[in-house]
Design an enzyme around this catalytic site. Structure first.
Site, mmCIF file in Angstrom:
data_model
loop_
_atom_site.group_PDB
_atom_site.id
_atom_site.type_symbol
_atom_site.label_atom_id
_atom_site.label_comp_id
_atom_site.label_asym_id
_atom_site.label_seq_id
_atom_site.Cartn_x
_atom_site.Cartn_y
_atom_site.Cartn_z
ATOM 1 N N SER A 188 45.626 0.679 24.405
ATOM 2 C CA SER A 188 44.745 -0.170 23.598
ATOM 3 C C SER A 188 44.435 0.485 22.261
ATOM 4 C CB SER A 188 43.441 -0.445 24.349
ATOM 5 O OG SER A 188 43.669 -1.177 25.530
ATOM 6 N N ARG A 244 36.309 2.228 18.911
ATOM 7 C CA ARG A 244 35.676 1.798 20.159
ATOM 8 C C ARG A 244 34.945 0.469 19.999
ATOM 9 N NH1 ARG A 244 35.941 4.694 24.639
ATOM 10 N NH2 ARG A 244 36.941 6.732 24.434
ATOM 11 N N HIS A 290 37.679 -1.968 20.278
ATOM 12 C CA HIS A 290 38.122 -1.972 21.675
ATOM 13 C C HIS A 290 37.175 -2.784 22.549
ATOM 14 C CE1 HIS A 290 38.686 0.058 25.733
ATOM 15 N NE2 HIS A 290 39.915 -0.335 25.433
#
Length: 216
Positions: free
Chosen positions: A21, A44, A47
């Site tokens: 990812s 993040r 994500h």
């Protein structure tokens, strides 16, 4: 594992899924204005949200990353505006340095005072938090009124947070509260516009705690 569909996942190994990812995020994001220290937070947040527009809209105070890591490693309290933020934060890394994550919005005294003053619990919870979390990290992803109250208290000199992560989502005062946060002379991480939410604030805190843990 037998998947009864024509599509098969690339991997079912958790670390491989996260690593793949992150590779896809880096490739798709391409060139960006973020520093090497800021990028793990951006990565993040994307994500957690699968939203590149949100990731690109992040804004960092020049000392944000340094201040966040310092607060975590000094065992400062993290104040969440709602339980969803509190639950999502990986507490092991925070508690390793003597810190903890608190949320006050459902405390009986906060509820009672909010009713008495005919105002939001989020506002009253921030007034309670500043008495217990000087120099800590405020993680606000849901309640613009909490962020605006914190900004007011900072301007009045009533508190000095170590870091404000202010990314409330919504239509009423959400974007405006972030605009006000960017004017403050305290370390902050925020974004431009209505997007945000508990999950992306959690992602930002977790990114900082990983960096704090990995710092020599």
């Amino acid at each position: 594992m037998d998947f009864k569909t024509e599509f098969k996942p690339l991997t079912v190994q958790p670390q491989e899924i996260e690593g793949k990812s992150f590779e896809m995020i880096t490739e798709e994001l391409g060139e960006h204005p973020f520093t090497a220290d800021q990028y793990p937070v951006v990565q993040r947040v994307i994500h957690a949200s699968a939203d590149f527009e949100l990731g690109r809209s992040l804004v960092f105070h020049p000392r944000a990353i340094e201040a966040g890591i310092e607060a975590i490693r000094s065992g400062k309290k993290i104040v969440a505006d709602v339980q969803m933020v509190q639950v999502g934060i990986s507490k092991d890394r925070i508690q390793r340095f003597g810190g903890d994550v608190s949320v006050y919005i459902s405390d009986p005294d906060v509820i009672e005072e909010a009713k008495r003053l005919n105002t939001t619990r989020a506002i009253i919870s921030i007034r309670k938090a500043i008495k217990e979390a000087e120099g800590g990290i405020y993680a606000i992803g849901n309640a613009p009124t909490a962020l605006l109250e914190l900004i007011r208290l900072v301007k009045e000199g009533a508190t000095k947070p170590g870091l404000v992560i202010g990314m409330p989502v919504g239509f009423v005062s959400a974007a405006e509260s972030k605009d006000e946060l960017r004017k403050l002379d305290v370390p902050f991480i925020t974004n431009i516009g209505r997007k945000g939410g508990s999950t992306v604030v959690v992602a930002a805190v977790n990114a900082l705690s990983i960096m704090a843990q990995n710092q020599n």
